[in-house]
Design a protein around this motif. Structure first.
Motif, PDB file in Angstrom:
ATOM      1  N   TYR A 141       0.820  -1.108  -0.263  1.00 18.60           N
ATOM      2  CA  TYR A 141      -0.119  -0.037   0.142  1.00 18.60           C
ATOM      3  C   TYR A 141       0.883   1.367  -0.084  1.00 18.60           C
ATOM      4  N   PHE A 142       0.371   2.327  -0.021  1.00 15.33           N
ATOM      5  CA  PHE A 142       1.077   3.688   0.039  1.00 15.33           C
ATOM      6  C   PHE A 142       0.355   4.470   1.283  1.00 15.33           C
ATOM      7  N   VAL A 143       1.176   5.414   2.238  1.00 15.46           N
ATOM      8  CA  VAL A 143       0.627   6.077   2.835  1.00 15.46           C
ATOM      9  C   VAL A 143       0.038   7.381   2.159  1.00 15.46           C
ATOM     10  N   GLU A 144      -1.120   7.298   2.241  1.00 15.93           N
ATOM     11  CA  GLU A 144      -1.835   8.501   1.634  1.00 15.93           C
ATOM     12  C   GLU A 144      -1.581   9.803   2.263  1.00 15.93           C
ATOM     13  N   ARG A 145      -1.754   9.798   3.610  1.00 20.07           N
ATOM     14  CA  ARG A 145      -1.391  11.092   4.497  1.00 20.07           C
ATOM     15  C   ARG A 145      -1.389  10.452   6.021  1.00 20.07           C
ATOM     16  N   VAL A 146      -0.505  11.459   6.750  1.00 19.65           N
ATOM     17  CA  VAL A 146      -0.607  11.352   8.407  1.00 19.65           C
ATOM     18  C   VAL A 146      -1.081  12.451   8.752  1.00 19.65           C
ATOM     19  N   SER A 147      -2.027  12.299   9.715  1.00 17.41           N
ATOM     20  CA  SER A 147      -2.777  13.519  10.226  1.00 17.41           C
ATOM     21  C   SER A 147      -2.465  13.501  11.678  1.00 17.41           C
ATOM     22  N   ASP A 193      11.134  12.697   7.531  1.00 19.68           N
ATOM     23  CA  ASP A 193      10.783  14.061   6.518  1.00 19.68           C
ATOM     24  C   ASP A 193       9.272  13.656   6.411  1.00 19.68           C
ATOM     25  N   ALA A 194       8.567  14.492   7.459  1.00 18.45           N
ATOM     26  CA  ALA A 194       6.937  14.543   7.424  1.00 18.45           C
ATOM     27  C   ALA A 194       6.418  14.601   5.882  1.00 18.45           C
ATOM     28  N   ILE A 195       7.199  15.531   5.211  1.00 14.09           N
ATOM     29  CA  ILE A 195       6.650  15.835   3.760  1.00 14.09           C
ATOM     30  C   ILE A 195       6.784  14.511   3.000  1.00 14.09           C
ATOM     31  N   ALA A 196       7.914  13.854   2.935  1.00 19.97           N
ATOM     32  CA  ALA A 196       8.079  12.582   2.210  1.00 19.97           C
ATOM     33  C   ALA A 196       7.339  11.421   2.596  1.00 19.97           C
ATOM     34  N   VAL A 197       6.608  11.562   3.785  1.00 25.06           N
ATOM     35  CA  VAL A 197       5.859  10.207   3.959  1.00 25.06           C
ATOM     36  C   VAL A 197       4.897  10.365   3.219  1.00 25.06           C
ATOM     37  N   GLN A 198       3.845  11.283   2.761  1.00 30.75           N
ATOM     38  CA  GLN A 198       2.788  11.109   1.945  1.00 30.75           C
ATOM     39  C   GLN A 198       3.066  10.498   0.498  1.00 30.75           C
ATOM     40  N   ARG A 210       4.956   0.909  13.574  1.00 31.74           N
ATOM     41  CA  ARG A 210       6.081   1.346  12.677  1.00 31.74           C
ATOM     42  C   ARG A 210       5.678   0.955  11.258  1.00 31.74           C
ATOM     43  N   ILE A 211       6.002   1.775  10.222  1.00 28.77           N
ATOM     44  CA  ILE A 211       5.789   1.627   8.777  1.00 28.77           C
ATOM     45  C   ILE A 211       6.849   2.129   8.218  1.00 28.77           C
ATOM     46  N   ALA A 212       7.603   1.143   7.434  1.00 30.38           N
ATOM     47  CA  ALA A 212       8.793   1.265   6.882  1.00 30.38           C
ATOM     48  C   ALA A 212       8.924   1.246   5.364  1.00 30.38           C
ATOM     49  N   GLY A 213       9.364   2.082   4.694  1.00 28.90           N
ATOM     50  CA  GLY A 213       9.673   2.148   3.207  1.00 28.90           C
ATOM     51  C   GLY A 213      10.529   3.324   2.917  1.00 28.90           C
ATOM     52  N   PRO A 214      10.235   3.887   1.866  1.00 25.05           N
ATOM     53  CA  PRO A 214      11.471   5.292   1.568  1.00 25.05           C
ATOM     54  C   PRO A 214      11.204   6.198   2.587  1.00 25.05           C
ATOM     55  N   SER A 215      10.146   6.383   3.391  1.00 26.05           N
ATOM     56  CA  SER A 215       9.713   7.173   4.509  1.00 26.05           C
ATOM     57  C   SER A 215       9.273   6.204   5.717  1.00 26.05           C
ATOM     58  N   GLN A 216       9.479   6.766   6.901  1.00 23.32           N
ATOM     59  CA  GLN A 216       8.942   6.045   8.181  1.00 23.32           C
ATOM     60  C   GLN A 216       8.304   6.648   8.937  1.00 23.32           C
ATOM     61  N   VAL A 217       7.150   5.985   9.371  1.00 24.79           N
ATOM     62  CA  VAL A 217       6.212   6.363  10.614  1.00 24.79           C
ATOM     63  C   VAL A 217       6.535   5.595  11.687  1.00 24.79           C
TER      64      VAL A 217
END
Length: 147
Positions: free
Chosen positions: A28-34, A71-76, A116-123
């Motif tokens: 999946y993709f992280v569409e957004r983090v609010s 990088d909060a912008i790159a998460v989207q 924990r969500i990992a990919g090019p960005s991380q949450v």
């Protein structure tokens, strides 16, 4: 079984169910983090999307103890390579090595959950409450593709 043991098992089981529900969300993709902070508490909602053939997923975390996004912008729109949900028990029970040091542990700290969500960005979020919402995909809903 005492109420305290049943409550601890309930939270641990909730974390295990969430982990099972989210395991298919790799790809999946992280569409957004609010992020939201109100008088009632602090919250993070993570919106996941794969496409019209798979259901959208929202992961809602409350009573936050740690939030990291790099990088909060790159998460989207970031692709998900790995998604992990871990139960973090109260003291004296140990935490996984990679969770140690995220927050200061004390006897007052309740059992927690780590997402924990990992990919090019991380949450990376540690919280006291976790809820996973799954929408019905367009295919499952039987909706026509054109109005």
């Amino acid at each position: 079984m005492s109420d305290a043991v049943e409550a601890e098992d309930a939270f641990k089981n909730r974390c295990l169910r969430a982990a099972r529900m989210l395991s298919p969300c790799v790809s999946y993709f992280v569409e957004r983090v609010s992020f939201e902070a109100t008088d009632g508490g602090d919250y993070v909602d993570v919106f996941l999307r794969e496409g019209p053939h798979k259901p959208d997923v929202v992961i809602s975390l409350a009573c936050l103890h740690h939030v990291g996004t790099g990088d909060a912008i790159a998460v989207q729109d970031s692709f998900i390579d790995e998604i992990l949900v871990e139960h973090l028990p109260r003291l004296p029970h140990p935490w996984p090595d990679d969770a140690t040091g995220l927050i200061d542990r004390s006897s007052d700290l309740p059992e927690l959950v780590r997402l924990r969500i990992a990919g090019p960005s991380q949450v990376d979020v540690v919280a006291s409450c976790l809820t996973v919402y799954t929408a019905v995909s367009d295919d499952e809903a039987g909706l026509p593709l054109h109005g």
